[in-house]
Enzyme design. Structure first.
Site, PDB file in Angstrom:
ATOM      1  N   ASP A 175     -24.775  -3.189   8.528  1.00 46.24           N
ATOM      2  CA  ASP A 175     -23.333  -2.967   8.665  1.00 46.24           C
ATOM      3  C   ASP A 175     -23.069  -1.613   9.321  1.00 46.24           C
ATOM      4  O   ASP A 175     -22.283  -0.809   8.816  1.00 46.24           O
ATOM      5  CB  ASP A 175     -22.647  -3.043   7.290  1.00 46.24           C
ATOM      6  CG  ASP A 175     -21.124  -3.132   7.410  1.00 46.24           C
ATOM      7  OD1 ASP A 175     -20.637  -3.526   8.494  1.00 46.24           O
ATOM      8  OD2 ASP A 175     -20.424  -2.801   6.435  1.00 46.24           O
ATOM      9  N   ILE A 191     -12.002   8.796  -3.425  1.00 44.36           N
ATOM     10  CA  ILE A 191     -12.196   9.119  -2.010  1.00 44.36           C
ATOM     11  C   ILE A 191     -11.827   7.939  -1.118  1.00 44.36           C
ATOM     12  O   ILE A 191     -11.072   8.077  -0.165  1.00 44.36           O
ATOM     13  CB  ILE A 191     -13.663   9.525  -1.746  1.00 44.36           C
ATOM     14  CG1 ILE A 191     -14.012  10.785  -2.535  1.00 44.36           C
ATOM     15  CG2 ILE A 191     -13.895   9.741  -0.263  1.00 44.36           C
ATOM     16  CD1 ILE A 191     -15.480  11.163  -2.441  1.00 44.36           C
ATOM     17  N   MET A 205     -16.624  -3.761  -1.612  1.00 44.81           N
ATOM     18  CA  MET A 205     -17.606  -3.918  -2.666  1.00 44.81           C
ATOM     19  C   MET A 205     -17.418  -2.916  -3.792  1.00 44.81           C
ATOM     20  O   MET A 205     -17.700  -3.202  -4.951  1.00 44.81           O
ATOM     21  CB  MET A 205     -19.009  -3.750  -2.076  1.00 44.81           C
ATOM     22  CG  MET A 205     -20.131  -3.951  -3.072  1.00 44.81           C
ATOM     23  SD  MET A 205     -21.747  -3.681  -2.316  1.00 44.81           S
ATOM     24  CE  MET A 205     -21.688  -1.920  -2.019  1.00 44.81           C
ATOM     25  N   ALA A 206     -16.932  -1.713  -3.463  1.00 44.98           N
ATOM     26  CA  ALA A 206     -16.894  -0.657  -4.468  1.00 44.98           C
ATOM     27  C   ALA A 206     -15.828   0.367  -4.109  1.00 44.98           C
ATOM     28  O   ALA A 206     -15.268   0.367  -3.009  1.00 44.98           O
ATOM     29  CB  ALA A 206     -18.259   0.028  -4.562  1.00 44.98           C
TER      30      ALA A 206
END
Length: 646
Positions: A141, A24, A29-30
């Protein structure tokens, strides 16, 4: 080019449970994938930490610890966390899958939003953040990329509480970093700290961007943006979009105050302010179209592909359709026998026709059975979000489903309308199964209990049990109410307020008692007299010079001059005298009267001047205490002036 084809995780199954279907989005970070939980047969989002970070044990521990905390944060506007685990070098988080788009996608397509739409998005975002703030979490954030807007209209906030890693390999000039620094509060930049007011600041910037289509601070480098956050106020949205109401300008200014103390304390407070602004605006002001707004004419605007894609087709590309026709091997044709039996058309025997018909019937029955087991006995739950309870029940009953109603408070969904359902929209439930709908009772309310006459400790417990907080505790004298029992509350008992509202308590100090004057008494006598009256006694460590005898009480607090009263149990502080302070007397003989008086007073003495009766002079002839001798500080020194007859 479809980058998902190059991702080695696509098509794999993590932890023997989660089948990865498509990538997606990718973050610092990921990477986020759409996946299927093969145990529960549901679509979810799988967030897999980058392997460069997964090798850092401390980071993984913190990731897991905070993921567990966020999983306990159950709120309709927060992306839910289902599971966390690791498979080899892959550390993952299984989360709720939201089919729709992000606020960033909306702003790219629409440019800017009219105020009503901006507030419709802002309010559920603040409700989610408010729940997090009251639970002790700070998002850190907030930005349009983390606001998800579902196909069913729900607004959800993603990435709650997950620490942002500092990637030393990330260029400071990338758009990603620049996009993030656009929402940082000044204290995050200067001190690296973030409390709920940092999220409030970010929400103010997001509101500005929704109303104008632009970020308030621009620059070609992050450093330029950071400098503006620290040194320049966020401009009013009306400067860029003249139709924006003054109330919205004020809301943005309050949320983005550079000093944290000038902002609302948390998202709950900002939500209240946003609702007040909405109530104050006319329909024309709410529906004013900003100059930057544009119609989204991009291809497939009504069904665009975004970083949060729509649900996959009902039939998986990797699986055979659920309603396919099963292929059955027909039994071998029996050997022909000469002279026996009649043949049908084409020479086929009656037995052969019967066999074929039986096989076809069996195939159809088997195919129907497979379809019923796999799909036919299930019904897809229709969406009922924001419908009235009656409308939702009618729609679900029409789909052949039973309904269970649960009432809940909601800051966002109006009273009497549906907050959500379980199973959710689009999920499959067995025919005649039950769908639980959560119906809003409106914003949560708490009633102030009647605690008058109760001991303070018990009253505090009762107030806290109602979901309210303890405000100021004020103590007053009362001859009728026992000491430490409640006289009244503000708001008064029976008042209905929002949860977490502070309740001030007025508590009895009991019958007022005159405080005795013990100055000049010995410490033992003073202590005994005060304790007999019900007071506690404290002896100050520091002693002072005074006119009182050494070792006696020089001062007391509160004083015992008759103007002050105390309550039983109050503390009276005693200061012990060191006696009179002796200081050296200056020699002023021969000085003028004015000079002598100034020198003696400067040394700490009082001065008495005696003049001759006839022909008085101006020089000191004598002084009552000789120069060089000592006298008590503050005592009076008499000086005599030269002259005739005294």
């Amino acid at each position: 080019m479809d980058t998902t084809l190059q991702d080695p995780l696509v098509g794999q199954e993590l932890d023997g449970r989660y089948r990865v279907e498509a990538r997606i989005a990718v973050g610092g970070m990921a990477t986020v994938y759409r996946a299927v939980d093969t145990r529960l047969d549901r679509v979810l989002a799988l967030k897999v930490m980058h392997q460069s970070l997964a090798s850092d044990a401390a980071f993984v521990d913190r990731f897991i610890r905070e993921a567990k905390s966020v999983a306990r944060l159950a709120h309709a506007n927060v992306v839910g966390v289902y599971d966390q685990g690791a498979d080899g070098g892959h550390v993952y988080l299984a989360m709720e899958y939201v089919a729709g788009c992000t606020l960033r996608d909306v702003l790219r397509g629409r440019g800017a939003l009219h105020p009503r739409a901006a507030l419709d998005i802002l309010e559920p975002v603040l409700a989610a953040l408010g729940a997090a703030h009251r639970a002790g979490f700070v998002h850190r954030d907030m930005k349009p990329e983390n606001v998800l807007i579902g196909d069913d209209g729900r607004v959800k906030v993603a990435d709650f509480g997950l620490v942002r890693a500092v990637d030393t390999n990330t260029s400071a000039s990338t758009g990603t970093v620049l996009g993030t620094v656009s929402y940082l509060a000044p204290e995050q930049i200067e001190q690296g700290t973030a409390d709920p007011r940092a999220d409030v600041y970010a929400c103010g910037v997001v509101l500005y961007e929704m109303l104008t289509g632009s970020k308030p601070h621009g620059g070609s480098t992050p450093a330029q943006v950071l400098y503006q956050h620290l040194n320049e106020d966020v401009p009013p949205p009306s400067a860029l979009a003249p139709g924006v109401a003054p109330e919205l300008d004020a809301l943005v200014a309050t949320a983005t105050a550079r000093a944290a103390e000038g902002r609302p304390v948390d998202a709950v407070a900002l939500l209240g302010a946003a609702r007040s602004v909405r109530a104050a605006l006319t329909d024309d002001q709410l529906d004013a179209v900003p100059p930057q707004a544009r119609e989204d004419t991009s291809a497939g605007a009504e069904n665009r592909t975004t970083v949060i894609p729509r649900p996959a087709a009902a039939v998986d590309d990797e699986q055979e359709p659920l309603n396919h026709t099963s292929r059955l091997e027909l039994p071998p044709e029996p050997p022909r026998q000469q002279g026996h039996g009649r043949r049908g058309r084409g020479g086929m025997s009656r037995r052969g026709i019967v066999t074929i018909v039986a096989a076809v019937v069996l195939a159809i029955a088997l195919g129907a059975g497979i379809w019923y087991i796999s799909a036919g006995q299930f019904t897809e739950v229709p969406p009922v979000l924001r419908k009235t309870q009656a409308e939702a029940e009618k729609k679900l009953h029409g789909a052949g489903l039973d309904v269970k109603v649960v009432n809940e408070f909601s800051d966002v969904i109006p009273k009497g309308k549906v907050i959500g359902s379980k199973p959710g929209p689009g999920e499959r439930v067995r025919d005649t199964g039950t769908v639980t709908i959560r119906v809003s009772q409106g914003p949560p309310r708490a009633e102030v209990p009647n605690v008058v006459g109760m001991p303070l400790a018990e009253a505090k417990r009762k107030i806290a049990d109602q979901g309210l907080t303890i405000g100021k505790v004020i103590r007053r004298f009362s001859s009728e109410t026992a000491q430490d029992s409640v006289l009244s509350t503000s708001p008064a008992s029976g008042s209905v307020r929002r949860p977490e509202t502070p309740v001030s308590i007025v508590v009895s100090k009991g019958r007022p008692i005159d405080i005795p004057d013990v100055v000049g008494d010995s410490v033992d006598d003073a202590r005994s007299e005060l304790e007999d009256q019900g007071f506690k006694v404290k002896i100050a460590e520091q002693q002072v010079f005074s006119e009182e005898d050494k070792g006696s009480v020089a001062e007391q607090s509160p004083s015992g001059d008759g103007d002050e009263e105390g309550a039983k149990g109050d503390t009276v502080t005693l200061i012990v005298s060191k006696g009179v302070q002796m200081i050296e007397v200056p020699d002023v003989t021969g000085m003028t009267a004015d000079d002598a008086k100034a020198q003696l007073e400067g040394a700490g003495f009082k001065v008495n001047v005696e003049k001759a009766l006839l022909f008085p002079g101006d020089k000191v002839q004598d002084q009552s205490v000789d120069g060089g001798d000592e006298a008590p500080k503050g005592s009076t020194i008499t000086i005599k002036l030269k002259g005739g007859v005294f």
